[in-house]
Design an enzyme around this catalytic site. Structure first.
Site, mmCIF file in Angstrom:
data_model
loop_
_atom_site.group_PDB
_atom_site.id
_atom_site.type_symbol
_atom_site.label_atom_id
_atom_site.label_comp_id
_atom_site.label_asym_id
_atom_site.label_seq_id
_atom_site.Cartn_x
_atom_site.Cartn_y
_atom_site.Cartn_z
ATOM 1 N N THR A 186 21.277 -24.170 23.953
ATOM 2 C CA THR A 186 22.580 -23.572 23.660
ATOM 3 C C THR A 186 22.626 -22.232 24.395
ATOM 4 O O THR A 186 21.585 -21.684 24.753
ATOM 5 C CB THR A 186 22.749 -23.307 22.150
ATOM 6 O OG1 THR A 186 21.736 -22.376 21.764
ATOM 7 C CG2 THR A 186 22.597 -24.570 21.342
ATOM 8 N N GLU A 331 24.447 -29.549 20.329
ATOM 9 C CA GLU A 331 23.580 -30.229 19.352
ATOM 10 C C GLU A 331 24.063 -31.644 19.031
ATOM 11 O O GLU A 331 23.419 -32.372 18.298
ATOM 12 C CB GLU A 331 23.550 -29.411 18.046
ATOM 13 C CG GLU A 331 22.828 -28.066 18.156
ATOM 14 C CD GLU A 331 23.748 -26.926 18.580
ATOM 15 O OE1 GLU A 331 24.795 -27.200 19.196
ATOM 16 O OE2 GLU A 331 23.404 -25.763 18.308
ATOM 17 N N LYS A 442 39.008 -11.918 8.175
ATOM 18 C CA LYS A 442 39.315 -11.927 6.747
ATOM 19 C C LYS A 442 40.112 -10.678 6.409
ATOM 20 O O LYS A 442 39.604 -9.564 6.459
ATOM 21 C CB LYS A 442 38.031 -11.989 5.921
ATOM 22 C CG LYS A 442 38.323 -12.416 4.497
ATOM 23 C CD LYS A 442 37.071 -12.864 3.789
ATOM 24 C CE LYS A 442 37.427 -13.611 2.519
ATOM 25 N NZ LYS A 442 36.295 -13.979 1.718
ATOM 26 N N TRP A 447 41.861 -15.648 4.904
ATOM 27 C CA TRP A 447 41.375 -15.951 6.245
ATOM 28 C C TRP A 447 42.538 -16.070 7.226
ATOM 29 O O TRP A 447 43.569 -16.648 6.905
ATOM 30 C CB TRP A 447 40.597 -17.267 6.264
ATOM 31 C CG TRP A 447 39.330 -17.232 5.447
ATOM 32 C CD1 TRP A 447 39.086 -17.905 4.300
ATOM 33 C CD2 TRP A 447 38.142 -16.487 5.736
ATOM 34 N NE1 TRP A 447 37.822 -17.623 3.839
ATOM 35 C CE2 TRP A 447 37.221 -16.752 4.709
ATOM 36 C CE3 TRP A 447 37.767 -15.608 6.762
ATOM 37 C CZ2 TRP A 447 35.948 -16.200 4.668
ATOM 38 C CZ3 TRP A 447 36.494 -15.052 6.726
ATOM 39 C CH2 TRP A 447 35.603 -15.347 5.678
HETATM 40 P P1 ADP Z 1 27.756 -22.794 23.320
HETATM 41 O O1 ADP Z 1 28.265 -21.791 22.332
HETATM 42 O O2 ADP Z 1 26.337 -22.736 23.618
HETATM 43 O O3 ADP Z 1 28.676 -22.921 24.489
HETATM 44 P P2 ADP Z 1 28.554 -25.419 22.627
HETATM 45 O O4 ADP Z 1 29.085 -25.698 23.981
HETATM 46 O O5 ADP Z 1 27.707 -26.419 22.005
HETATM 47 O O6 ADP Z 1 27.759 -24.138 22.561
HETATM 48 O O7 ADP Z 1 29.762 -25.011 21.708
HETATM 49 C C1 ADP Z 1 30.079 -25.670 20.526
HETATM 50 C C2 ADP Z 1 31.173 -24.934 19.816
HETATM 51 O O8 ADP Z 1 32.302 -24.781 20.662
HETATM 52 C C3 ADP Z 1 31.693 -25.660 18.617
HETATM 53 O O9 ADP Z 1 30.880 -25.448 17.482
HETATM 54 C C4 ADP Z 1 33.071 -25.044 18.463
HETATM 55 O O10 ADP Z 1 33.024 -23.790 17.813
HETATM 56 C C5 ADP Z 1 33.484 -24.810 19.882
HETATM 57 N N1 ADP Z 1 34.343 -25.908 20.346
HETATM 58 C C6 ADP Z 1 34.005 -26.963 21.110
HETATM 59 N N2 ADP Z 1 35.077 -27.742 21.362
HETATM 60 C C7 ADP Z 1 36.142 -27.161 20.726
HETATM 61 C C8 ADP Z 1 37.536 -27.486 20.586
HETATM 62 N N3 ADP Z 1 38.077 -28.530 21.168
HETATM 63 N N4 ADP Z 1 38.291 -26.659 19.821
HETATM 64 C C9 ADP Z 1 37.769 -25.575 19.213
HETATM 65 N N5 ADP Z 1 36.479 -25.217 19.338
HETATM 66 C C10 ADP Z 1 35.671 -25.994 20.073
#
Ligand code: ADP
Length: 540
Positions: A186, A331, A442, A447
């Protein structure tokens, strides 16, 4: 229980490329190269080169379980590495070149990489870091002799020379299906990067899931262009689902600007393209300048962060390009949802369809959802209740690679993985993500969703890009702060933007202040880095 009497063959990544070479042998992998120009090869030819590379890897001493790193753009050699490493039981560790140097060094050391394959673009970076990289790391430049970078790296090897003379056939070893095949960290927006270690089984299941979910675009008469990098979460599984279904792959190489993407899409008649919202801003600007979409482009898959309503409307209404909004995580291999509408939903008025597309889509087969409140109690999937989303399934990590502390925090007592996303789920399985838990605002005990405010603000013509973060406030705890990059040729006023957002939300949800900036900081995966914004603009 009566046991079924069916064979139990291990699922393997190599079976995908073998199948593609045989049944979709003529489908093409087309790559815009780092050296310049296009490279074309069929899946049949790819299978031969992958066999050669697998022999070469063994020649370098790579053993089953060893990690082989890549630092490369989307191109055919990177694709070959995916299969050759997995085929011999090794692990393809894709590294995101946009990581901070310290993070990059951390993950090479943590993964214990044996070899690093890199595109010439990244030679200066590796040369700079060489004294801080492991002494026994082998370096391979992913090019031919004529284009070898002039880099100060020990015993630098040449990719094409490694392949030369190697047999172009191989009998893959039979591996247990839970053997690891690839590794992606990540981006470490919350502490040190954490490794997701995918298995042959999870990878094949994920490829099948994407194939059945995206059956209109993953077909042997279509081509797909992953803008989403091979160095981040397996380019959302496209290097596996494409050969599995015979879909042609078009790799953009290092050129990800709007004009280059437009031209490549048009020249190759790309049907579908996948990427994060930031890259689509560039493509949309190019489409607007030309007054049309690339010929043949029918679909964009947007994920990684929320696709805003104005972005979805621009693709669909201005240019007739369908949007599929997807959500997932490193993940989760990564696909968790996909925003394709049912035939009934497709009969709805356009604006109602766009309302649905603004949600993150329906869960895909094999991914289960659980919503919980602050006290850990389960919430109903009624489209109203919002809580933290937990997920479970065969394509989701059971723990982080060699990181027990992070694993304990992420996996709950019943084996569910906590996404950190705040969401609701409707009875039809549609997910709506309102925020990441750490990005929520918040105010006065209520929220406020930064994603909703961003989507509204980007609907103003004077806003090219924006982000909303929480600003500490004595009275309310936190208040939303809108940070805006103005569109070219526009100078929107603060009052005008506040009035625009204020017209769409309750008074207490509307931001009180706007900050104009030249550009928004991005994370290594091309998302707006709210952590950097918070540090820079609201550090209390
Ligand atoms: P990194 O933060 O390492 O780039 P990821 O690419 O795995 O990690 O990111 C996952 C996160 O990205 C999700 O938990 C979510 O918060 C956000 N995310 C991914 N796709 C979407 C989407 N279509 N809409 C909103 N948030 C998203």
């Amino acid at each position: 229980m009566l046991k079924g009497l069916m064979m139990n063959r291990p699922l393997s990544v190599s079976s995908i490329i073998d199948f593609a070479a045989e049944t979709h042998g003529d489908a093409m992998v087309t790559s815009s190269t780092v050296e310049g120009g296009l490279h074309r090869m069929s899946y049949r030819a790819a299978r031969g080169r992958i066999a050669q590379l697998a022999h070469a890897l063994r020649g370098l001493g790579v053993q089953p379980g060893d990690r082989v790193a890549t630092l490369a753009w989307n191109g055919y050699r990177h694709f070959e590495l995916y299969y050759a490493t997995a085929g011999i039981g090794a692990v393809c560790h894709t590294i995101n070149p946009r990581l901070f140097e310290d993070q990059l060094l951390y993950i090479v050391a943590h993964a214990q990489d044996r070899v690093i394959f890199f595109d010439a673009t990244f030679a200066p970076l590796l040369a700079k870091l060489r004294d801080r990289l492991p002494r026994d790391l082998k370096f391979v430049a992913m090019t031919d002799r004529a284009h070898m970078p002039d880099a100060d790296l020990p015993e630098l090897l040449c990719y094409e020379e490694l392949l030369d003379g190697q047999p172009d056939t191989i009998d893959w070893p039979e591996l247990p299906e839970d053997a690891a095949c690839s590794l992606c960290y990540t981006s470490g927006t919350t502490g040190e990067p954490k490794g997701a270690l995918y298995s042959h089984r999870s990878t094949v299941l994920h490829a099948l899931t994407v194939a059945v979910t995206m059956q209109d675009s993953m077909r042997s008469d279509r081509k797909v262009l992953p803008v989403v990098p091979l160095f981040h979460v397996n380019a959302w599984g496209l290097p596996y689902t494409s050969p599995l279904t015979g879909t042609g792959l078009v790799f953009p190489g290092p050129k990800l600007d709007g004009a280059s993407l437009f031209e490549l899409m048009e020249a190759e008649k790309v049907f579908s393209s996948w990427g994060v919202p930031t890259v689509w801003l560039g493509l949309l600007a190019e489409m607007r300048a030309r007054g049309r979409a690339p010929e043949g482009l029918s679909e964009v898959v947007i994920g990684g962060s929320a696709a805003s309503r104005p972005m979805i409307e621009a693709f669909e209404k201005e240019f007739g390009v369908g949007v599929c909004h997807a959500w997932g995580m490193t993940e989760m291999s990564p696909i968790g949802t996909c925003g394709l509408l049912s035939p009934t939903q497709q009969q709805l008025p356009v604006d109602a369809q766009i309302d649905i597309k603004c949600s993150q889509g329906k869960r895909v087969f094999g991914v289960d959802f659980k919503l919980v409140d602050d006290a850990g109690s389960r919430l109903p999937h009624d489209g109203q209740a919002a809580g933290e989303l937990y997920v479970r399934g065969n394509t989701i990590i059971s723990g982080y690679f060699e990181n027990d502390g992070a694993t304990q925090k992420a996996i709950d007592g019943d084996g569910w993985f906590g996404t950190g996303d705040i969401a609701s789920v409707d009875p039809g399985g549609f997910l709506r993500v309102s925020d990441r838990s750490k990005d929520l605002i918040k105010s006065g005990g209520e929220w406020i969703s930064s994603i909703d405010l961003e989507s509204i603000a980007s609907g103003h013509p004077g806003v090219a890009n924006c982000a909303v973060i929480a600003k500490p406030d004595e009275k309310w705890g936190e208040r939303p702060l809108l940070i805006v990059v103005a569109s070219e040729g526009h100078t929107p006023s603060k009052e005008e933007l506040l009035a625009h957002v204020g017209a769409h939300v309750a008074k207490w949800q509307a931001p009180d202040d706007v900050l104009f900036v030249e550009a928004l900081p991005l994370t290594a995966t091309g998302k707006v880095s709210k952590m950097t914004l918070r540090r820079k603009y609201v550090a209390a």
